[in-house]
Motif scaffolding. Structure first.
Motif, PDB file in Angstrom:
ATOM      1  N   LYS A   1       0.117   3.895 -11.876  1.00  0.00           N
ATOM      2  CA  LYS A   1      -1.321   3.726 -11.621  1.00  0.00           C
ATOM      3  C   LYS A   1      -1.568   3.465 -10.140  1.00  0.00           C
ATOM      4  O   LYS A   1      -2.449   4.067  -9.517  1.00  0.00           O
ATOM      5  CB  LYS A   1      -1.859   2.571 -12.468  1.00  0.00           C
ATOM      6  CG  LYS A   1      -3.369   2.365 -12.340  1.00  0.00           C
ATOM      7  CD  LYS A   1      -3.840   1.219 -13.235  1.00  0.00           C
ATOM      8  CE  LYS A   1      -5.346   0.997 -13.058  1.00  0.00           C
ATOM      9  NZ  LYS A   1      -5.820  -0.139 -13.887  1.00  0.00           N
ATOM     10  N   GLN A   2      -0.764   2.572  -9.572  1.00  0.00           N
ATOM     11  CA  GLN A   2      -0.883   2.258  -8.140  1.00  0.00           C
ATOM     12  C   GLN A   2      -0.535   3.481  -7.287  1.00  0.00           C
ATOM     13  O   GLN A   2      -1.195   3.769  -6.289  1.00  0.00           O
ATOM     14  CB  GLN A   2       0.043   1.091  -7.781  1.00  0.00           C
ATOM     15  CG  GLN A   2      -0.388  -0.253  -8.330  1.00  0.00           C
ATOM     16  CD  GLN A   2      -1.474  -0.894  -7.483  1.00  0.00           C
ATOM     17  OE1 GLN A   2      -2.161  -0.233  -6.716  1.00  0.00           O
ATOM     18  NE2 GLN A   2      -1.651  -2.198  -7.643  1.00  0.00           N
TER      19      GLN A   2
ATOM     20  N   ARG B   1       0.834  -1.213   0.000  1.00  0.00           N
ATOM     21  CA  ARG B   1       0.000   0.000   0.000  1.00  0.00           C
ATOM     22  C   ARG B   1       0.866   1.260   0.000  1.00  0.00           C
ATOM     23  O   ARG B   1       0.396   2.349   0.293  1.00  0.00           O
ATOM     24  CB  ARG B   1      -0.923   0.026   1.238  1.00  0.00           C
ATOM     25  CG  ARG B   1      -1.781  -1.215   1.422  1.00  0.00           C
ATOM     26  CD  ARG B   1      -2.878  -1.334   0.391  1.00  0.00           C
ATOM     27  NE  ARG B   1      -3.819  -0.216   0.465  1.00  0.00           N
ATOM     28  CZ  ARG B   1      -4.750   0.033  -0.445  1.00  0.00           C
ATOM     29  NH1 ARG B   1      -4.839  -0.729  -1.528  1.00  0.00           N
ATOM     30  NH2 ARG B   1      -5.582   1.047  -0.308  1.00  0.00           N
TER      31      ARG B   1
ATOM     32  N   PRO C   1      -2.063  10.035  -3.967  1.00  0.00           N
ATOM     33  CA  PRO C   1      -2.210  11.050  -5.025  1.00  0.00           C
ATOM     34  C   PRO C   1      -1.378  12.305  -4.795  1.00  0.00           C
ATOM     35  O   PRO C   1      -0.907  12.927  -5.749  1.00  0.00           O
ATOM     36  CB  PRO C   1      -3.714  11.356  -5.012  1.00  0.00           C
ATOM     37  CG  PRO C   1      -4.228  10.839  -3.710  1.00  0.00           C
ATOM     38  CD  PRO C   1      -3.349   9.694  -3.334  1.00  0.00           C
TER      39      PRO C   1
ATOM     40  N   LYS D   1      -0.735   6.671  -8.044  1.00  0.00           N
ATOM     41  CA  LYS D   1      -1.781   7.694  -8.129  1.00  0.00           C
ATOM     42  C   LYS D   1      -2.975   7.327  -7.269  1.00  0.00           C
ATOM     43  O   LYS D   1      -3.607   8.189  -6.654  1.00  0.00           O
ATOM     44  CB  LYS D   1      -2.221   7.873  -9.585  1.00  0.00           C
ATOM     45  CG  LYS D   1      -3.124   9.078  -9.804  1.00  0.00           C
ATOM     46  CD  LYS D   1      -3.371   9.314 -11.281  1.00  0.00           C
ATOM     47  CE  LYS D   1      -4.194  10.583 -11.494  1.00  0.00           C
ATOM     48  NZ  LYS D   1      -4.427  10.843 -12.942  1.00  0.00           N
ATOM     49  N   SER D   2      -3.280   6.037  -7.187  1.00  0.00           N
ATOM     50  CA  SER D   2      -4.415   5.565  -6.405  1.00  0.00           C
ATOM     51  C   SER D   2      -4.130   5.618  -4.899  1.00  0.00           C
ATOM     52  O   SER D   2      -4.969   6.038  -4.116  1.00  0.00           O
ATOM     53  CB  SER D   2      -4.767   4.133  -6.813  1.00  0.00           C
ATOM     54  OG  SER D   2      -5.719   3.562  -5.938  1.00  0.00           O
TER      55      SER D   2
ATOM     56  N   GLY E   1       2.311   3.994  -1.703  1.00  0.00           N
ATOM     57  CA  GLY E   1       2.205   4.755  -2.942  1.00  0.00           C
ATOM     58  C   GLY E   1       3.490   5.427  -3.352  1.00  0.00           C
ATOM     59  O   GLY E   1       3.835   5.487  -4.545  1.00  0.00           O
TER      60      GLY E   1
END
Length: 227
Positions: free
Chosen positions: A194-195, A170, A201, A197-198, A172
């Motif tokens: 992608k991960q 988890r 952010p 940004k999710s 980021g």
């Protein structure tokens, strides 16, 4: 900043101020409670009251000078105060004098202090030393990876970022930086961004300049190769 974030910060500040009040009372009632001094300094740092935290820990170092283990902890706390205040030479001086019990944590903070000062070679040495005593510590692995990335050692950085993500899927920030490494190495990087940004952010947005710099570097390298 959104209204919700502002309210959250205000609530955090109120909680910290309440903790300051409670810890001051605890010290008044139990002046021999060294942990209360350490905890109060930590809360003061959260409130950006660095001068007060420094003064408190300097006072505690005098009060508990005869207790070697307490002194070690207080020096570590003082190092954290200076680190938070971005006074890295003073932080390094505190972490550098720690004994065996605090060496693992101290080496990591030394690494972070040198990294913040822009001395990535020394930061890498200390982070690898810290890793020797805590090989599965996510924070230490990430500091090693970040310094390898800063020094341009991409293949090694990739290995350490992969270890971080194996332990903390988890993370980021680690996903974003792993994406940068993949981009430089010509690997598929979209999945990492992608991960990132999710999961984080804010870090993803902050990293856009770094991303643009690397894209320019890659284009320059391609142009040089063609010639």
């Amino acid at each position: 900043m959104t209204e919700k974030q502002t309210q959250g910060r205000e609530q955090d500040k109120k909680r910290s101020e309440q903790m300051v009040h409670e810890l001051v009372q605890r010290i008044n009632l139990h002046p021999g409670d060294a942990d209360a001094y350490y905890e109060l300094a930590t809360v003061l740092v959260d409130l950006n009251s660095f001068a007060q935290a420094e003064e408190l820990l300097m006072k505690a170092l005098g009060l508990f000078a005869a207790q070697a283990e307490v002194v070690e902890k207080l020096h570590y706390g003082l190092g954290n105060v200076y680190y938070a205040a971005q006074d890295y030479p003073k932080a390094i001086a505190q972490f550098d004098q720690l004994g065996a019990q605090w060496k693992g944590a101290g080496y990591l903070m030394l690494a972070q202090s040198y990294m913040a000062s822009g001395d990535h070679k020394r930061a890498l040495v200390f982070s690898l030393t810290a890793l020797g005593s805590q090989p599965k510590d996510v924070a230490t692995l990430q500091v090693v990876a970040e310094n390898l990335l800063a020094l341009g050692n991409m293949s090694q950085a990739a290995q350490y970022y992969d270890q971080v993500l194996e332990l903390d899927d988890r993370n980021g920030r680690a996903y974003f930086d792993r994406g940068l490494v993949a981009m430089v190495q010509g690997e598929d990087y979209g999945q990492y961004f992608k991960q990132a940004k999710s999961l984080d952010p804010q870090y993803f947005e902050k990293g856009q300049k770094k991303l643009a710099d690397i894209e320019r570097f890659i284009q320059t390298q391609k142009g040089t190769t063609k010639k």
